[in-house]
Write an enzyme that holds these catalytic residues in place. Sequence first.
Site, PDB file in Angstrom:
ATOM      1  N   TYR A 190       4.661   5.213  -5.768  1.00  0.00           N
ATOM      2  CA  TYR A 190       3.692   4.172  -5.369  1.00  0.00           C
ATOM      3  C   TYR A 190       3.144   4.481  -3.973  1.00  0.00           C
ATOM      4  O   TYR A 190       1.932   4.480  -3.758  1.00  0.00           O
ATOM      5  CB  TYR A 190       4.362   2.794  -5.385  1.00  0.00           C
ATOM      6  CG  TYR A 190       3.489   1.686  -4.808  1.00  0.00           C
ATOM      7  CD1 TYR A 190       2.415   1.172  -5.527  1.00  0.00           C
ATOM      8  CD2 TYR A 190       3.742   1.164  -3.536  1.00  0.00           C
ATOM      9  CE1 TYR A 190       1.607   0.162  -4.985  1.00  0.00           C
ATOM     10  CE2 TYR A 190       2.948   0.159  -2.998  1.00  0.00           C
ATOM     11  CZ  TYR A 190       1.887  -0.338  -3.725  1.00  0.00           C
ATOM     12  OH  TYR A 190       1.089  -1.328  -3.189  1.00  0.00           O
ATOM     13  N   SER A 241      -2.046   0.326   1.136  1.00  0.00           N
ATOM     14  CA  SER A 241      -0.777  -0.322   1.506  1.00  0.00           C
ATOM     15  C   SER A 241      -0.248   0.306   2.786  1.00  0.00           C
ATOM     16  O   SER A 241      -0.466   1.500   3.032  1.00  0.00           O
ATOM     17  CB  SER A 241       0.256  -0.126   0.389  1.00  0.00           C
ATOM     18  OG  SER A 241       1.532  -0.558   0.832  1.00  0.00           O
TER      19      SER A 241
END
Length: 266
Positions: free
Chosen positions: A177, A164
């Site tokens: 995350y 990401s």
Amino acid sequence: MSVIVSRIRENEKNRIVTEGKNGERVALVTGSTSGIGMAIARRLAEEEFTVAFHSKSSVVVGQSLAEAHPGSSYFQADLSDQTQSRNLISEVLSRHGRLDVLVNNAGISTTIPHASLKEASPEIWRSLYEVNVIAPWTLIAEAEIALRQSSRSERPSCILNISSHAGIRPKGASIPYSATKAALNHMTKLLALSLAPQIRVNAIAPGLVDTPMSKDWTAARKLWEERSPMGRGAQPEEVAQIASMVVANHYLTGEIIISDGGLNLT
Ligand code: NAD
């Protein structure tokens, strides 16, 4: 000669299957019954690959995807469970006899305001690490010998991790995350060094992508519309196209490819 090299040479001698059952190369895409993973798996199936679809729970969707792509297969495994992760690779190998491409796409996210430190409990940290970092590691470790076996000097095998942009910039749904994705990015570079030249290892770091995971990320959607040069998030198929390019190129390794519509420039 190292133990691993002698094991590989032994395996080369005992190679069970020299080509996939359809004479094609085999790709395992984790988390491929929805979102980015499904788009990548479909794209690879439309190209030259026999695809092993996988998910944690969407069995009916997985089976119908496998049926729609002749020669392909579907496997169910909860990647938060080490035993199931290890079994996934052995089941794919016993079904298809080889593995050329491993796409570590399966992942989970939790939304927690970055300033709410106590909300980000150790349990949340552990569960995110289990699926987003330890599972890709386990799958790579289990698949290493098979990936080396199918590698050719002109066509190395390929690992592609879906990380990401939040693993690169101080952004993301939550600090735990983002930290898992930063770990996955760093693991990508370290493994690119240690698995070369037989296995290439790269990552795609998407920004906002229109998938079930991001359906409630309204602030992110607004941010992409207002601030990113492209004025929108990505469609899963646009990430799949990058995945296809990474798989098709036989030289690229150790790269983290940001795909955020240029948001990082602003
Ligand atoms: P998604 O929710 O559609 O897909 C996630 C997949 O992961 C599902 O197929 C699910 O079965 C699988 N999965 C989750 N937990 C699992 C477990 N314990 N065991 C096995 N499989 C499990 O979401 P998506 O957006 O397509 O996400 C795919 C990847 O892309 C993830 O790694 C995610 O972190 C990453 N990503 C997504 C975005 C986005 O905006 N959607 C942005 C950046 C990165």
